[in-house]
Scaffold this active site. Structure first.
Site, PDB file in Angstrom:
ATOM      1  N   ARG A  21       0.009 -34.792  16.214  1.00 14.95           N
ATOM      2  CA  ARG A  21      -1.344 -34.261  16.122  1.00 14.95           C
ATOM      3  C   ARG A  21      -1.620 -33.290  17.272  1.00 14.95           C
ATOM      4  O   ARG A  21      -1.117 -33.432  18.371  1.00 14.95           O
ATOM      5  CB  ARG A  21      -2.346 -35.422  16.145  1.00 14.95           C
ATOM      6  CG  ARG A  21      -3.754 -34.976  15.853  1.00 14.95           C
ATOM      7  CD  ARG A  21      -4.720 -36.146  15.875  1.00 14.95           C
ATOM      8  NE  ARG A  21      -6.067 -35.638  15.760  1.00 14.95           N
ATOM      9  CZ  ARG A  21      -6.765 -35.177  16.786  1.00 14.95           C
ATOM     10  NH1 ARG A  21      -6.235 -35.190  17.982  1.00 14.95           N
ATOM     11  NH2 ARG A  21      -7.984 -34.710  16.611  1.00 14.95           N
ATOM     12  N   LYS A  91       2.065 -47.189  22.351  1.00 12.57           N
ATOM     13  CA  LYS A  91       2.126 -46.505  21.060  1.00 12.57           C
ATOM     14  C   LYS A  91       3.380 -46.888  20.287  1.00 12.57           C
ATOM     15  O   LYS A  91       4.495 -46.681  20.735  1.00 12.57           O
ATOM     16  CB  LYS A  91       2.076 -44.989  21.262  1.00 12.57           C
ATOM     17  CG  LYS A  91       2.001 -44.210  19.953  1.00 12.57           C
ATOM     18  CD  LYS A  91       1.652 -42.752  20.191  1.00 12.57           C
ATOM     19  CE  LYS A  91       1.540 -41.983  18.892  1.00 12.57           C
ATOM     20  NZ  LYS A  91       1.065 -40.596  19.083  1.00 12.57           N
ATOM     21  N   ARG A 229     -10.080 -47.393  29.123  1.00 12.48           N
ATOM     22  CA  ARG A 229     -10.281 -47.291  30.570  1.00 12.48           C
ATOM     23  C   ARG A 229     -10.910 -48.577  31.063  1.00 12.48           C
ATOM     24  O   ARG A 229     -11.420 -49.375  30.288  1.00 12.48           O
ATOM     25  CB  ARG A 229     -11.175 -46.093  30.898  1.00 12.48           C
ATOM     26  CG  ARG A 229     -10.432 -44.763  30.845  1.00 12.48           C
ATOM     27  CD  ARG A 229     -11.287 -43.635  31.367  1.00 12.48           C
ATOM     28  NE  ARG A 229     -10.563 -42.380  31.390  1.00 12.48           N
ATOM     29  CZ  ARG A 229     -11.100 -41.220  31.725  1.00 12.48           C
ATOM     30  NH1 ARG A 229     -12.377 -41.170  32.063  1.00 12.48           N
ATOM     31  NH2 ARG A 229     -10.380 -40.114  31.731  1.00 12.48           N
TER      32      ARG A 229
END
Length: 251
Positions: A21, A91, A229
């Protein structure tokens, strides 16, 4: 794609110019990944395809989470909005969807690209700017049969795409929320390195937008990447007009 008589799936043993992407590269070495593209015709029109990447993510994650045919447990894949699969925050897979043109009858051909990390590769993983998960992470089971896995994923995708073409995103919303990797966690919305919003990630709405609770209201994000975060007691918010109307990256 417009000349195909029906759906077509192509798998690549390796990739030298794989695309992810936003123009990012996707690296794949022989035997280390499962990379494939599926061409599929939808009744259309184009606007009905909103949220397709989310439905694809659900189909892939649910298939991977199911117990394997060899008796091994499934992979605890989770979904990162809008088009990544994660395991323990790293990922595992990415999804890239591109349209290949609309026909006179409003039907639309779409190519769904999937890259899935099967086993570790030190050189490949070092070139990626985020933690990488693989199907074999932390396991001692025999090598994964990628052909069998591809067949299972393709079957899961086919069922999901028939459902999506008929009913849209609605049947997938609650299923996506159940697999949301960042549900209830603070995230920041970033565009070209600039933080636009901070808040708590909620679920998706009926159109596939991520809902973000900024503390000053709910902001809907139309497209982007999300990563976690550290939690803050009171997330700050920076208002940006019409944030739901355009793509933004989330980190």
């Amino acid at each position: 794609a417009g000349s195909l008589p029906g759906p077509l799936l192509l798998a690549a043993e390796s990739q030298t110019a794989g695309r992810g992407r936003a123009g990012r590269s996707w690296l794949a070495e022989p035997g280390d990944s499962l990379c494939f593209s599926l061409a599929w015709r939808f009744a259309g029109p184009l606007h009905r395809l909103s949220g397709l990447s989310l439905a694809v993510g659900v189909a892939l994650a649910e298939c991977l989470r199911a117990p394997r045919s060899d008796g091994q447990p499934g992979t605890p894949a989770m979904l990162k909005w809008p088009n990544d699969l994660l395991v323990d925050g790293a990922k595992l897979a990415g999804i890239l969807i591109e349209t290949a043109g609309a026909a006179a009858d409003d039907s639309v051909w779409v190519v769904i690209g999937v890259g899935l990390n099967v086993r570790a590769n030190a050189a490949r993983d070092a070139a990626i700017d985020q933690p990488v998960a693989t199907l074999s992470t932390g396991r001692s089971h025999p090598a994964i049969d990628r052909n069998a896995l591809l067949a299972q994923l393709a079957a899961s995708l086919a069922r999901a795409l028939v459902c999506f073409d008929r009913d849209g995103l609605a049947p997938f919303v609650s299923r996506w929320d159940a697999l949301h990797a960042h549900a209830g966690q603070p995230v920041s919305i970033v565009e070209q390195g600039r933080t636009l919003h901070q808040g708590v990630a909620l679920g998706i709405d009926a159109s596939g937008c991520l809902q973000l609770d900024t503390g000053a209201g709910i902001v809907k994000i139309a497209a982007g990447d999300v990563s976690l975060r550290a939690a803050q007691a009171s997330p700050a918010a920076t208002r940006v007009p019409n944030v739901s109307e355009g793509p933004h990256a989330l980190h």
